[in-house]
Scaffold this motif. Structure first.
Motif, PDB file in Angstrom:
ATOM      1  N   GLN A  55       0.841  -1.195   0.000  1.00  0.00           N
ATOM      2  CA  GLN A  55       0.000   0.000   0.000  1.00  0.00           C
ATOM      3  C   GLN A  55       0.878   1.248   0.000  1.00  0.00           C
ATOM      4  OE1 GLN A  55      -2.489   0.465   3.471  1.00  0.00           O
ATOM      5  NE2 GLN A  55      -3.864   1.852   2.400  1.00  0.00           N
ATOM      6  N   PHE A  56       1.928   1.252   0.792  1.00  0.00           N
ATOM      7  CA  PHE A  56       2.845   2.382   0.848  1.00  0.00           C
ATOM      8  C   PHE A  56       3.458   2.648  -0.529  1.00  0.00           C
ATOM      9  CE2 PHE A  56       7.221   3.861   1.174  1.00  0.00           C
ATOM     10  CZ  PHE A  56       7.046   5.077   1.802  1.00  0.00           C
ATOM     11  N   ILE A  57       3.877   1.588  -1.210  1.00  0.00           N
ATOM     12  CA  ILE A  57       4.510   1.739  -2.522  1.00  0.00           C
ATOM     13  C   ILE A  57       3.533   2.353  -3.519  1.00  0.00           C
ATOM     14  CG2 ILE A  57       5.479   0.465  -4.478  1.00  0.00           C
ATOM     15  CD1 ILE A  57       6.676  -1.465  -2.336  1.00  0.00           C
ATOM     16  N   TYR A  58       2.300   1.864  -3.532  1.00  0.00           N
ATOM     17  CA  TYR A  58       1.311   2.420  -4.452  1.00  0.00           C
ATOM     18  C   TYR A  58       0.961   3.874  -4.094  1.00  0.00           C
ATOM     19  CZ  TYR A  58       0.602  -1.976  -6.867  1.00  0.00           C
ATOM     20  OH  TYR A  58       0.793  -3.097  -7.639  1.00  0.00           O
ATOM     21  N   LEU A  59       0.852   4.168  -2.808  1.00  0.00           N
ATOM     22  CA  LEU A  59       0.578   5.553  -2.402  1.00  0.00           C
ATOM     23  C   LEU A  59       1.741   6.465  -2.757  1.00  0.00           C
ATOM     24  CD1 LEU A  59      -1.103   4.988   1.081  1.00  0.00           C
ATOM     25  CD2 LEU A  59      -2.183   5.841  -1.012  1.00  0.00           C
ATOM     26  N   LEU A  60       2.956   5.977  -2.583  1.00  0.00           N
ATOM     27  CA  LEU A  60       4.128   6.763  -2.950  1.00  0.00           C
ATOM     28  C   LEU A  60       4.106   7.104  -4.432  1.00  0.00           C
ATOM     29  CD1 LEU A  60       6.877   7.976  -2.147  1.00  0.00           C
ATOM     30  CD2 LEU A  60       7.889   5.744  -2.683  1.00  0.00           C
ATOM     31  N   SER A  61       3.671   6.154  -5.261  1.00  0.00           N
ATOM     32  CA  SER A  61       3.624   6.424  -6.700  1.00  0.00           C
ATOM     33  C   SER A  61       2.612   7.521  -7.036  1.00  0.00           C
ATOM     34  CB  SER A  61       3.294   5.145  -7.482  1.00  0.00           C
ATOM     35  OG  SER A  61       1.930   4.812  -7.383  1.00  0.00           O
ATOM     36  N   GLU A  62       1.591   7.683  -6.210  1.00  0.00           N
ATOM     37  CA  GLU A  62       0.601   8.739  -6.433  1.00  0.00           C
ATOM     38  C   GLU A  62       1.050  10.082  -5.863  1.00  0.00           C
ATOM     39  OE1 GLU A  62      -3.287   7.629  -5.076  1.00  0.00           O
ATOM     40  OE2 GLU A  62      -3.095   5.610  -5.894  1.00  0.00           O
ATOM     41  N   LEU A  63       1.871  10.047  -4.826  1.00  0.00           N
ATOM     42  CA  LEU A  63       2.250  11.268  -4.120  1.00  0.00           C
ATOM     43  C   LEU A  63       3.654  11.741  -4.470  1.00  0.00           C
ATOM     44  CD1 LEU A  63       0.848  10.235  -0.633  1.00  0.00           C
ATOM     45  CD2 LEU A  63      -0.215  11.752  -2.304  1.00  0.00           C
ATOM     46  N   TYR A  64       4.306  11.091  -5.415  1.00  0.00           N
ATOM     47  CA  TYR A  64       5.669  11.465  -5.810  1.00  0.00           C
ATOM     48  C   TYR A  64       5.688  12.943  -6.184  1.00  0.00           C
ATOM     49  CZ  TYR A  64      10.084   9.107  -6.911  1.00  0.00           C
ATOM     50  OH  TYR A  64      11.362   8.645  -6.883  1.00  0.00           O
ATOM     51  N   PRO A  65       6.656  13.710  -5.710  1.00  0.00           N
ATOM     52  CA  PRO A  65       6.667  15.163  -5.957  1.00  0.00           C
ATOM     53  C   PRO A  65       6.703  15.541  -7.435  1.00  0.00           C
ATOM     54  CG  PRO A  65       8.291  14.577  -4.297  1.00  0.00           C
ATOM     55  CD  PRO A  65       7.745  13.304  -4.846  1.00  0.00           C
ATOM     56  N   CYS A  66       7.448  14.830  -8.234  1.00  0.00           N
ATOM     57  CA  CYS A  66       7.547  15.135  -9.666  1.00  0.00           C
ATOM     58  C   CYS A  66       6.424  14.407 -10.399  1.00  0.00           C
ATOM     59  CB  CYS A  66       8.918  14.695 -10.194  1.00  0.00           C
ATOM     60  SG  CYS A  66       9.060  14.720 -11.996  1.00  0.00           S
ATOM     61  N   GLY A  67       5.564  15.145 -11.067  1.00  0.00           N
ATOM     62  CA  GLY A  67       4.430  14.533 -11.768  1.00  0.00           C
ATOM     63  C   GLY A  67       4.856  13.548 -12.835  1.00  0.00           C
ATOM     64  N   GLN A  68       5.897  13.888 -13.591  1.00  0.00           N
ATOM     65  CA  GLN A  68       6.373  12.992 -14.642  1.00  0.00           C
ATOM     66  C   GLN A  68       6.954  11.713 -14.031  1.00  0.00           C
ATOM     67  OE1 GLN A  68       9.376  14.688 -17.173  1.00  0.00           O
ATOM     68  NE2 GLN A  68       9.091  13.146 -18.749  1.00  0.00           N
ATOM     69  N   CYS A  69       7.703  11.857 -12.942  1.00  0.00           N
ATOM     70  CA  CYS A  69       8.262  10.684 -12.261  1.00  0.00           C
ATOM     71  C   CYS A  69       7.145   9.819 -11.683  1.00  0.00           C
ATOM     72  CB  CYS A  69       9.218  11.102 -11.154  1.00  0.00           C
ATOM     73  SG  CYS A  69      10.708  11.913 -11.747  1.00  0.00           S
ATOM     74  N   ALA A  70       6.110  10.473 -11.138  1.00  0.00           N
ATOM     75  CA  ALA A  70       4.975   9.741 -10.578  1.00  0.00           C
ATOM     76  C   ALA A  70       4.297   8.903 -11.653  1.00  0.00           C
ATOM     77  CB  ALA A  70       3.979  10.704  -9.946  1.00  0.00           C
ATOM     78  N   THR A  71       4.098   9.490 -12.828  1.00  0.00           N
ATOM     79  CA  THR A  71       3.483   8.758 -13.936  1.00  0.00           C
ATOM     80  C   THR A  71       4.341   7.579 -14.348  1.00  0.00           C
ATOM     81  OG1 THR A  71       2.399  10.763 -14.723  1.00  0.00           O
ATOM     82  CG2 THR A  71       2.638   8.969 -16.313  1.00  0.00           C
ATOM     83  N   HIS A  72       5.639   7.784 -14.449  1.00  0.00           N
ATOM     84  CA  HIS A  72       6.541   6.687 -14.818  1.00  0.00           C
ATOM     85  C   HIS A  72       6.548   5.605 -13.746  1.00  0.00           C
ATOM     86  CE1 HIS A  72       8.911   9.642 -17.524  1.00  0.00           C
ATOM     87  NE2 HIS A  72       7.961   9.040 -18.197  1.00  0.00           N
ATOM     88  N   PHE A  73       6.551   6.013 -12.499  1.00  0.00           N
ATOM     89  CA  PHE A  73       6.544   5.060 -11.395  1.00  0.00           C
ATOM     90  C   PHE A  73       5.261   4.235 -11.425  1.00  0.00           C
ATOM     91  CE2 PHE A  73       7.112   4.716  -6.494  1.00  0.00           C
ATOM     92  CZ  PHE A  73       7.621   3.438  -6.630  1.00  0.00           C
ATOM     93  N   GLN A  74       4.127   4.865 -11.688  1.00  0.00           N
ATOM     94  CA  GLN A  74       2.856   4.146 -11.752  1.00  0.00           C
ATOM     95  C   GLN A  74       2.851   3.150 -12.916  1.00  0.00           C
ATOM     96  OE1 GLN A  74      -0.059   7.267 -11.814  1.00  0.00           O
ATOM     97  NE2 GLN A  74       0.469   7.915  -9.744  1.00  0.00           N
ATOM     98  N   VAL A 102       2.564  -1.024 -12.805  1.00  0.00           N
ATOM     99  CA  VAL A 102       1.613  -1.812 -13.586  1.00  0.00           C
ATOM    100  C   VAL A 102       2.350  -2.974 -14.252  1.00  0.00           C
ATOM    101  CG1 VAL A 102       0.141  -1.795 -15.642  1.00  0.00           C
ATOM    102  CG2 VAL A 102      -0.036   0.042 -13.956  1.00  0.00           C
ATOM    103  N   ASP A 103       3.524  -2.674 -14.814  1.00  0.00           N
ATOM    104  CA  ASP A 103       4.315  -3.704 -15.493  1.00  0.00           C
ATOM    105  C   ASP A 103       5.054  -4.612 -14.526  1.00  0.00           C
ATOM    106  OD1 ASP A 103       3.528  -2.643 -17.925  1.00  0.00           O
ATOM    107  OD2 ASP A 103       5.336  -1.401 -18.122  1.00  0.00           O
ATOM    108  N   ASN A 104       5.333  -4.128 -13.319  1.00  0.00           N
ATOM    109  CA  ASN A 104       6.110  -4.866 -12.326  1.00  0.00           C
ATOM    110  C   ASN A 104       5.436  -4.767 -10.965  1.00  0.00           C
ATOM    111  OD1 ASN A 104       8.765  -5.256 -13.994  1.00  0.00           O
ATOM    112  ND2 ASN A 104       8.212  -3.108 -14.214  1.00  0.00           N
ATOM    113  N   PRO A 105       4.292  -5.446 -10.799  1.00  0.00           N
ATOM    114  CA  PRO A 105       3.592  -5.328  -9.514  1.00  0.00           C
ATOM    115  C   PRO A 105       4.480  -5.825  -8.375  1.00  0.00           C
ATOM    116  CG  PRO A 105       2.527  -6.958 -10.922  1.00  0.00           C
ATOM    117  CD  PRO A 105       3.634  -6.349 -11.708  1.00  0.00           C
ATOM    118  N   PRO A 106       4.477  -5.089  -7.271  1.00  0.00           N
ATOM    119  CA  PRO A 106       5.361  -5.466  -6.168  1.00  0.00           C
ATOM    120  C   PRO A 106       4.976  -6.789  -5.523  1.00  0.00           C
ATOM    121  CG  PRO A 106       3.972  -3.618  -5.548  1.00  0.00           C
ATOM    122  CD  PRO A 106       3.717  -3.890  -6.990  1.00  0.00           C
ATOM    123  N   GLU A 107       5.944  -7.625  -5.360  1.00  0.00           N
ATOM    124  CA  GLU A 107       5.800  -8.862  -4.596  1.00  0.00           C
ATOM    125  C   GLU A 107       6.741  -8.728  -3.416  1.00  0.00           C
ATOM    126  OE1 GLU A 107       3.659 -11.269  -4.976  1.00  0.00           O
ATOM    127  OE2 GLU A 107       2.837 -10.351  -6.777  1.00  0.00           O
TER     128      GLU A 107
END
Length: 71
Positions: A19-38, A42-47
């Motif tokens: 949950q923290f990882i997914y929330l971090l991807s939404e709250l990342y300060p850089c919008g472009q980085c957040a989009t790339h992280f998201q 999607v391509d590499n779901p955390p296990e």
């Protein structure tokens, strides 16, 4: 966070880290980085099975973002 990740985490702890990882991807300060992280998630779901995952995720995310920026 990775330094304190338990060797044998409970399912609840694993779920909270995911949950923290997914929330971090939404709250990342850089919008472009957040989009790339998201997109990366999607391509590499955390296990979350061991603490190295967090370190590897961070490295891969940075490398993917860097590669997209220079290409």
């Amino acid at each position: 966070m990775a330094a304190r990740y338990p060797e044998d985490p409970t399912q609840e702890y694993k779920d909270k880290v995911k949950q923290f990882i997914y929330l971090l991807s939404e709250l990342y300060p850089c919008g472009q980085c957040a989009t790339h992280f998201q997109k990366f998630l999607v391509d590499n779901p955390p296990e979350v099975f061991f603490f190295l995952f967090l370190f590897i995720l961070r490295i891969n995310s940075n490398n993917n973002n860097y590669n997209e920026l220079i290409n």
